[in-house]
Design an enzyme around this catalytic site. Structure first.
Site, PDB file in Angstrom:
ATOM      1  N   ASN A 120      -1.897 144.509  60.130  1.00  0.00           N
ATOM      2  CA  ASN A 120      -0.597 143.877  59.878  1.00  0.00           C
ATOM      3  C   ASN A 120      -0.230 142.863  60.967  1.00  0.00           C
ATOM      4  O   ASN A 120       0.190 141.745  60.669  1.00  0.00           O
ATOM      5  CB  ASN A 120       0.502 144.944  59.764  1.00  0.00           C
ATOM      6  CG  ASN A 120       0.194 145.940  58.662  1.00  0.00           C
ATOM      7  OD1 ASN A 120      -0.707 145.713  57.859  1.00  0.00           O
ATOM      8  ND2 ASN A 120       0.913 147.045  58.630  1.00  0.00           N
ATOM      9  N   THR A 165      22.051 100.199  44.190  1.00  0.00           N
ATOM     10  CA  THR A 165      22.713 101.506  44.083  1.00  0.00           C
ATOM     11  C   THR A 165      22.748 101.796  42.587  1.00  0.00           C
ATOM     12  O   THR A 165      22.866 100.856  41.780  1.00  0.00           O
ATOM     13  CB  THR A 165      24.155 101.504  44.658  1.00  0.00           C
ATOM     14  OG1 THR A 165      24.958 100.640  43.866  1.00  0.00           O
ATOM     15  CG2 THR A 165      24.190 101.062  46.115  1.00  0.00           C
ATOM     16  N   SER A 288      -7.503 103.279  32.041  1.00  0.00           N
ATOM     17  CA  SER A 288      -7.249 104.079  30.851  1.00  0.00           C
ATOM     18  C   SER A 288      -8.534 104.140  30.048  1.00  0.00           C
ATOM     19  O   SER A 288      -9.335 103.203  30.069  1.00  0.00           O
ATOM     20  CB  SER A 288      -6.134 103.426  30.035  1.00  0.00           C
ATOM     21  OG  SER A 288      -6.264 103.753  28.670  1.00  0.00           O
ATOM     22  N   LYS A 294      -5.456  98.474  31.653  1.00  0.00           N
ATOM     23  CA  LYS A 294      -4.564  99.337  32.429  1.00  0.00           C
ATOM     24  C   LYS A 294      -4.912  99.492  33.906  1.00  0.00           C
ATOM     25  O   LYS A 294      -6.064  99.572  34.282  1.00  0.00           O
ATOM     26  CB  LYS A 294      -4.518 100.722  31.797  1.00  0.00           C
ATOM     27  CG  LYS A 294      -3.642 100.772  30.576  1.00  0.00           C
ATOM     28  CD  LYS A 294      -2.185 100.576  30.950  1.00  0.00           C
ATOM     29  CE  LYS A 294      -1.376 101.663  30.310  1.00  0.00           C
ATOM     30  NZ  LYS A 294      -0.177 101.936  30.988  1.00  0.00           N
ATOM     31  N   GLU A 301       2.210 109.306  40.776  1.00  0.00           N
ATOM     32  CA  GLU A 301       2.720 110.340  39.859  1.00  0.00           C
ATOM     33  C   GLU A 301       2.324 111.735  40.359  1.00  0.00           C
ATOM     34  O   GLU A 301       3.112 112.685  40.306  1.00  0.00           O
ATOM     35  CB  GLU A 301       2.178 110.110  38.444  1.00  0.00           C
ATOM     36  CG  GLU A 301       2.746 108.855  37.810  1.00  0.00           C
ATOM     37  CD  GLU A 301       1.903 108.339  36.640  1.00  0.00           C
ATOM     38  OE1 GLU A 301       2.424 107.542  35.866  1.00  0.00           O
ATOM     39  OE2 GLU A 301       0.722 108.714  36.515  1.00  0.00           O
TER      40      GLU A 301
HETATM   41  N1  ARG Z   1      -5.031 141.251  53.655  1.00  0.00           N
HETATM   42  C1  ARG Z   1      -3.866 141.954  54.080  1.00  0.00           C
HETATM   43  C2  ARG Z   1      -2.654 141.005  53.996  1.00  0.00           C
HETATM   44  O1  ARG Z   1      -2.824 139.841  53.884  1.00  0.00           O
HETATM   45  C3  ARG Z   1      -4.054 142.431  55.466  1.00  0.00           C
HETATM   46  C4  ARG Z   1      -3.138 143.517  55.862  1.00  0.00           C
HETATM   47  C5  ARG Z   1      -3.434 144.777  55.128  1.00  0.00           C
HETATM   48  N2  ARG Z   1      -2.617 145.828  55.638  1.00  0.00           N
HETATM   49  C6  ARG Z   1      -2.406 146.960  54.975  1.00  0.00           C
HETATM   50  N3  ARG Z   1      -1.640 147.820  55.527  1.00  0.00           N
HETATM   51  N4  ARG Z   1      -2.932 147.174  53.791  1.00  0.00           N
HETATM   52  O2  ARG Z   1      -1.548 141.455  54.029  1.00  0.00           O
END
Ligand code: ARG
Length: 435
Positions: A120, A165, A288, A294, A301
């Site tokens: 994490n 404007t 085109s 064209k 776009e």
């Molecule tokens: N691939 C996971 C993400 O992007 C990594 C973290 C996973 N952590 C977990 N507790 N499952 O979040």
């Protein structure tokens, strides 16, 4: 102390997941995480250096072990740069792929690198390192486009252009004013991005699963080694700042795209044969399949449509985050794709617009033809004010005598606007400083 058993290196599996569920949960990570391998190694390098210096006995990682990890990380980076590093579905993501590779090469030493770290905080770190590189690249590309617009503005500073404007003819203006307005807007988009760079430049590493670890880790050292300004302080905040930060960054990116989209819209209008103010470089137009004559502005776009997509990416990330409870939630993984896509789309748009503006031609005749005499009405009223007439009287006088404006010279008219920021008061040096 419990002695770790020496075991044969094997794939780093986390949990016993049903194969289909594994594919579902790994999702696009096995592809997208290739963009994170190098920064993941960088983060791991700083982390192992910190572990090797941690004051515990026996050491979690000796200096020798640390060096061997650094050596392997270098090899992984080389592999990744050569497009040869593999993230398998069993790995799930870059983090476990790197750990698997380290463990295959180093055995038990490889198994130690994840001490005091969670995927994490690892992914939160990777995304911040990734964003840092991307922001710097984006700033360079924005500066390049702003410079091109300023050079274009300078070159055509004396070329009159009708100022509008409501899309209707309004007052005399110039090509210089028009082009440098977009340069200045880009410059403040860059300022916004620089502020976001600061916000991003704090290390989340060491927050682990969000709640800290019972080991004397040195988060400030890791932050310093990685060139961050500091470590994000509160470990729960450090983790759950993920997602919100990407949403903020995408807000910044969508502001850059807003500018590009408006520029693209103007160019589509002003390159129409009915206007013919500007000519797009041939290499930036498409043909085109049925109409031989064209010359279509597809690039413009697409930039307009991509601005909508980057905004949508910002909204997607925001909406993924807004209902989340505190702590890590796997929802965050889904924010990765719109985040990376939004950045890549913006950068590609900046580059293509730079090439397009660089090769753009100006048709002075057509620009002058756009001046009907009523465009000078406001300037004339203000001239009368200069001669002592109250503005509302001057306004009505001109309105009732529009025929008197015939024959006014647009080039002369813009030369009279010399105050700061007006067609003849543009300070290109100031813009350069801000940009
Ligand atoms: N691939 C996971 C993400 O992007 C990594 C973290 C996973 N952590 C977990 N507790 N499952 O979040």
């Amino acid at each position: 102390m419990v002695k770790a058993k020496k075991s044969a290196p094997r794939a780093t599996t986390v949990g016993a997941i049903d194969p289909e569920v594994l594919v579902f949960t790994a999702g696009r990570d096995v592809i997208l995480d290739h963009a994170l391998v190098e920064v993941d190694c960088l983060g791991t390098a700083a982390h192992v250096v910190m572990l090797s210096r941690m004051k515990v006995s026996p050491p979690v990682l000796t200096e020798r072990e640390c060096s061997s990890v650094l050596g392997e990380l270098r090899k992984i980076v080389e592999q990744a740069r050569a497009g040869r590093f593999k993230i398998t579905i069993a790995d799930q993501d870059a983090h476990l792929a790197v750990e698997r590779t380290l463990t295959a090469a180093l055995g038990d030493v490889g198994k130690k690198v994840h001490t005091a770290r969670s995927r994490n905080d690892q992914v939160a770190l990777d995304l911040r390192l990734f964003a840092r590189n991307e922001i710097l690249g984006t700033l360079e590309e924005s500066v390049a486009l702003a410079r091109t617009l300023l050079a274009f503005a300078r070159k055509h500073v004396a070329v009159p252009m009708v100022g509008r404007t409501h899309m209707q003819p309004g007052m005399p203006s110039s090509v210089g004013l028009w082009a440098s307005a977009f340069a200045e807007e880009l410059a403040d988009g860059m300022e916004l991005l620089m502020a976001l760079f600061e916000l991003n430049n704090r290390s989340p590493l060491g927050s682990a699963a969000s709640y800290g670890v019972p080991l004397p880790i040195d988060r400030a050292l890791v932050a310093r080694l990685l060139g961050f300004d500091c470590a994000a302080h509160n470990v729960l905040y450090a983790n759950q700042g993920r997602g919100r930060l990407e949403s903020l960054l995408l807000d910044g990116y969508s502001q850059l795209m807003l500018t590009l989209s408006k520029l693209a819209q103007d160019l589509m209008l002003f390159t129409m044969p009915e206007f013919n103010y500007f000519a797009l470089p041939a290499a930036y137009c498409t043909g085109s399949s049925i109409m031989p004559q064209k010359k279509n502005p597809d690039v413009l776009e697409l930039v307009r449509a991509k601005a909508a997509k980057v905004r949508a990416a910002a909204s997607a990330v925001f909406d993924i985050c807004r209902g989340l409870p505190s702590g890590y939630n796997r929802d965050l993984q889904e924010a990765k794709e719109p985040f990376m896509e939004g950045i890549a789309t913006t950068r590609a748009s900046l580059r293509v617009m730079n090439g397009l503006v660089s090769g753009m031609g100006v048709n002075r005749e057509a620009l002058l033809k756009g001046f009907t005499s009523d465009v000078f009405a406001t300037d004339r009223a203000l001239e009368l004010v200069g001669e002592g007439m109250p503005f509302r009287d001057a306004y009505h006088h001109v309105k009732n005598n529009l025929h008197e404006l015939a024959g006014t010279d647009p080039a002369q008219a813009i030369r009279k606007k010399t105050h700061v920021g007006a067609p003849y008061g543009l300070d290109f040096a100031w813009m350069k400083k801000t940009g």
